[in-house]
Design a protein around this motif. Structure first.
Motif, PDB file in Angstrom:
ATOM      1  N   ALA A   1       0.832  -1.203   0.000  1.00  0.00           N
ATOM      2  CA  ALA A   1       0.000   0.000   0.000  1.00  0.00           C
ATOM      3  C   ALA A   1       0.867   1.254   0.000  1.00  0.00           C
ATOM      4  CB  ALA A   1      -0.951   0.000   1.192  1.00  0.00           C
ATOM      5  N   ASP A   2       1.925   1.260   0.808  1.00  0.00           N
ATOM      6  CA  ASP A   2       2.850   2.399   0.814  1.00  0.00           C
ATOM      7  C   ASP A   2       3.476   2.592  -0.559  1.00  0.00           C
ATOM      8  OD1 ASP A   2       2.412   3.013   3.456  1.00  0.00           O
ATOM      9  OD2 ASP A   2       4.380   2.368   4.165  1.00  0.00           O
ATOM     10  N   LEU A   3       3.911   1.493  -1.164  1.00  0.00           N
ATOM     11  CA  LEU A   3       4.548   1.579  -2.482  1.00  0.00           C
ATOM     12  C   LEU A   3       3.555   2.031  -3.548  1.00  0.00           C
ATOM     13  CD1 LEU A   3       6.695  -1.675  -2.369  1.00  0.00           C
ATOM     14  CD2 LEU A   3       7.530   0.682  -2.245  1.00  0.00           C
ATOM     15  N   ALA A   4       2.337   1.511  -3.483  1.00  0.00           N
ATOM     16  CA  ALA A   4       1.324   1.845  -4.485  1.00  0.00           C
ATOM     17  C   ALA A   4       1.021   3.341  -4.490  1.00  0.00           C
ATOM     18  CB  ALA A   4       0.050   1.041  -4.236  1.00  0.00           C
ATOM     19  N   ALA A   5       1.160   3.986  -3.339  1.00  0.00           N
ATOM     20  CA  ALA A   5       0.937   5.432  -3.271  1.00  0.00           C
ATOM     21  C   ALA A   5       1.915   6.178  -4.178  1.00  0.00           C
ATOM     22  CB  ALA A   5       1.061   5.924  -1.835  1.00  0.00           C
ATOM     23  N   ASP A   6       3.073   5.579  -4.438  1.00  0.00           N
ATOM     24  CA  ASP A   6       4.072   6.162  -5.343  1.00  0.00           C
ATOM     25  C   ASP A   6       4.137   5.419  -6.670  1.00  0.00           C
ATOM     26  OD1 ASP A   6       4.941   8.191  -3.583  1.00  0.00           O
ATOM     27  OD2 ASP A   6       6.162   6.740  -2.487  1.00  0.00           O
ATOM     28  N   ASP A   7       3.092   4.652  -6.965  1.00  0.00           N
ATOM     29  CA  ASP A   7       3.005   3.876  -8.202  1.00  0.00           C
ATOM     30  C   ASP A   7       4.166   2.889  -8.342  1.00  0.00           C
ATOM     31  OD1 ASP A   7       1.563   3.146 -10.472  1.00  0.00           O
ATOM     32  OD2 ASP A   7       2.695   4.504 -11.765  1.00  0.00           O
ATOM     33  N   LEU A   8       4.492   2.237  -7.236  1.00  0.00           N
ATOM     34  CA  LEU A   8       5.548   1.220  -7.216  1.00  0.00           C
ATOM     35  C   LEU A   8       4.965  -0.102  -6.763  1.00  0.00           C
ATOM     36  CD1 LEU A   8       8.317   3.322  -5.422  1.00  0.00           C
ATOM     37  CD2 LEU A   8       8.258   2.708  -7.850  1.00  0.00           C
ATOM     38  N   ARG A   9       5.669  -1.177  -7.105  1.00  0.00           N
ATOM     39  CA  ARG A   9       5.297  -2.513  -6.664  1.00  0.00           C
ATOM     40  C   ARG A   9       6.451  -3.119  -5.869  1.00  0.00           C
ATOM     41  NH1 ARG A   9       3.329  -1.398 -11.180  1.00  0.00           N
ATOM     42  NH2 ARG A   9       4.925  -2.238 -12.529  1.00  0.00           N
ATOM     43  N   LEU A  10       6.212  -4.235  -5.231  1.00  0.00           N
ATOM     44  CA  LEU A  10       7.195  -4.843  -4.334  1.00  0.00           C
ATOM     45  C   LEU A  10       8.523  -5.161  -5.006  1.00  0.00           C
ATOM     46  CD1 LEU A  10       4.797  -7.179  -2.346  1.00  0.00           C
ATOM     47  CD2 LEU A  10       6.035  -5.216  -1.433  1.00  0.00           C
ATOM     48  N   TRP A  11       8.502  -5.456  -6.311  1.00  0.00           N
ATOM     49  CA  TRP A  11       9.756  -5.819  -6.950  1.00  0.00           C
ATOM     50  C   TRP A  11      10.653  -4.612  -7.188  1.00  0.00           C
ATOM     51  CZ3 TRP A  11       6.329  -8.204 -11.158  1.00  0.00           C
ATOM     52  CH2 TRP A  11       5.814  -7.227 -12.003  1.00  0.00           C
ATOM     53  N   HIS A  12      10.102  -3.396  -7.198  1.00  0.00           N
ATOM     54  CA  HIS A  12      10.939  -2.212  -7.417  1.00  0.00           C
ATOM     55  C   HIS A  12      11.989  -2.050  -6.312  1.00  0.00           C
ATOM     56  CE1 HIS A  12       7.462  -0.894 -10.061  1.00  0.00           C
ATOM     57  NE2 HIS A  12       8.517  -0.855 -10.873  1.00  0.00           N
ATOM     58  N   PRO A  13      11.593  -2.027  -5.024  1.00  0.00           N
ATOM     59  CA  PRO A  13      12.635  -1.907  -4.001  1.00  0.00           C
ATOM     60  C   PRO A  13      13.540  -3.140  -3.938  1.00  0.00           C
ATOM     61  CG  PRO A  13      10.477  -2.147  -2.972  1.00  0.00           C
ATOM     62  CD  PRO A  13      10.249  -1.962  -4.441  1.00  0.00           C
ATOM     63  N   ALA A  14      13.019  -4.299  -4.293  1.00  0.00           N
ATOM     64  CA  ALA A  14      13.869  -5.502  -4.296  1.00  0.00           C
ATOM     65  C   ALA A  14      15.000  -5.336  -5.307  1.00  0.00           C
ATOM     66  CB  ALA A  14      13.034  -6.743  -4.618  1.00  0.00           C
ATOM     67  N   ILE A  15      14.677  -4.819  -6.476  1.00  0.00           N
ATOM     68  CA  ILE A  15      15.692  -4.604  -7.509  1.00  0.00           C
ATOM     69  C   ILE A  15      16.682  -3.535  -7.061  1.00  0.00           C
ATOM     70  CG2 ILE A  15      16.041  -3.653  -9.822  1.00  0.00           C
ATOM     71  CD1 ILE A  15      13.417  -5.161 -10.621  1.00  0.00           C
ATOM     72  N   LEU A  16      16.165  -2.423  -6.557  1.00  0.00           N
ATOM     73  CA  LEU A  16      17.053  -1.350  -6.107  1.00  0.00           C
ATOM     74  C   LEU A  16      17.979  -1.827  -4.987  1.00  0.00           C
ATOM     75  CD1 LEU A  16      14.544   1.663  -6.102  1.00  0.00           C
ATOM     76  CD2 LEU A  16      16.407   1.236  -7.740  1.00  0.00           C
ATOM     77  N   ALA A  17      17.432  -2.579  -4.039  1.00  0.00           N
ATOM     78  CA  ALA A  17      18.245  -3.066  -2.916  1.00  0.00           C
ATOM     79  C   ALA A  17      19.319  -4.034  -3.390  1.00  0.00           C
ATOM     80  CB  ALA A  17      17.346  -3.725  -1.869  1.00  0.00           C
ATOM     81  N   ALA A  18      18.979  -4.920  -4.310  1.00  0.00           N
ATOM     82  CA  ALA A  18      19.972  -5.869  -4.824  1.00  0.00           C
ATOM     83  C   ALA A  18      21.104  -5.127  -5.525  1.00  0.00           C
ATOM     84  CB  ALA A  18      19.314  -6.870  -5.781  1.00  0.00           C
ATOM     85  N   LEU A  19      20.766  -4.117  -6.301  1.00  0.00           N
ATOM     86  CA  LEU A  19      21.800  -3.352  -6.998  1.00  0.00           C
ATOM     87  C   LEU A  19      22.643  -2.539  -6.016  1.00  0.00           C
ATOM     88  CD1 LEU A  19      19.713  -2.148 -10.069  1.00  0.00           C
ATOM     89  CD2 LEU A  19      21.445  -3.968 -10.023  1.00  0.00           C
ATOM     90  N   ALA A  20      21.995  -1.963  -5.005  1.00  0.00           N
ATOM     91  CA  ALA A  20      22.726  -1.180  -4.008  1.00  0.00           C
ATOM     92  C   ALA A  20      23.635  -2.078  -3.165  1.00  0.00           C
ATOM     93  CB  ALA A  20      21.744  -0.428  -3.111  1.00  0.00           C
ATOM     94  N   ASP A  21      23.146  -3.249  -2.813  1.00  0.00           N
ATOM     95  CA  ASP A  21      23.900  -4.141  -1.924  1.00  0.00           C
ATOM     96  C   ASP A  21      24.966  -4.957  -2.634  1.00  0.00           C
ATOM     97  OD1 ASP A  21      22.281  -3.222   0.113  1.00  0.00           O
ATOM     98  OD2 ASP A  21      21.082  -5.057   0.259  1.00  0.00           O
ATOM     99  N   PHE A  22      24.701  -5.360  -3.883  1.00  0.00           N
ATOM    100  CA  PHE A  22      25.597  -6.298  -4.562  1.00  0.00           C
ATOM    101  C   PHE A  22      26.264  -5.726  -5.810  1.00  0.00           C
ATOM    102  CE2 PHE A  22      22.306  -8.999  -2.517  1.00  0.00           C
ATOM    103  CZ  PHE A  22      23.127  -9.562  -1.542  1.00  0.00           C
ATOM    104  N   GLY A  23      25.888  -4.523  -6.205  1.00  0.00           N
ATOM    105  CA  GLY A  23      26.510  -3.911  -7.367  1.00  0.00           C
ATOM    106  C   GLY A  23      25.800  -4.270  -8.658  1.00  0.00           C
TER     107      GLY A  23
END
Length: 142
Positions: free
Chosen positions: A29-51
């Motif tokens: 619900a928090d993500l949907a308020a910004d037109d995002l879905r659960l996989w968006h932060p998962a992708i960003l976190a993987a790139l931030a954490d692992f390059g």
């Protein structure tokens, strides 16, 4: 949860499912308020954490369908949060990396997720929260 049948609430798998559903719906619900879905932060976190990753490797790491990753990356690229470049080792592949704007966005997303954590774990003391996280991690890693 006193309205639920004790024969169900006696099982950790049921309780984890209920808690997980609540957590997922609140974060979604928090993500949907910004037109995002659960996989968006998962992708960003993987790139931030692992390059940087090849798109296919990113999909495998996150256990997502490759076509969903491509769609999500299109959306993240449009926001300026990720960028895709040709892999110098294999020009047929794209490498994906997070941008500075993507790191900033991820920081905000993780702060919102921390607020959801605080709501969900409100009945627990700080010590219990840390113990709960450790136990969940142990289960997740098994």
């Amino acid at each position: 949860m006193h309205d639920l049948p004790p024969s169900l609430t006696a099982h950790a798998s049921y309780l984890l499912s209920k808690a997980g559903k609540s957590a997922r719906s609140r974060v979604a619900a928090d993500l949907a308020a910004d037109d995002l879905r659960l996989w968006h932060p998962a992708i960003l976190a993987a790139l931030a954490d692992f390059g940087p990753h090849a798109q296919r490797e990113l999909a495998a790491r996150l256990n997502l369908d490759a076509s969903d990753v491509v769609k999500a990356l299109d959306e993240l690229d449009a926001r300026g949060w990720t960028e895709r470049t040709r892999d110098p080792a294999d020009r047929r592949r794209h490498r994906v990396d997070i941008t500075a704007a993507g790191r900033l966005a991820l920081s905000g997303i993780l702060a919102a997720t921390s607020r959801v954590d605080d709501e969900l774990l409100k009945p627990l003391s700080p010590r219990q929260r840390e113990q709960f996280r450790r136990l969940l991690r142990k289960i997740a890693d098994a």
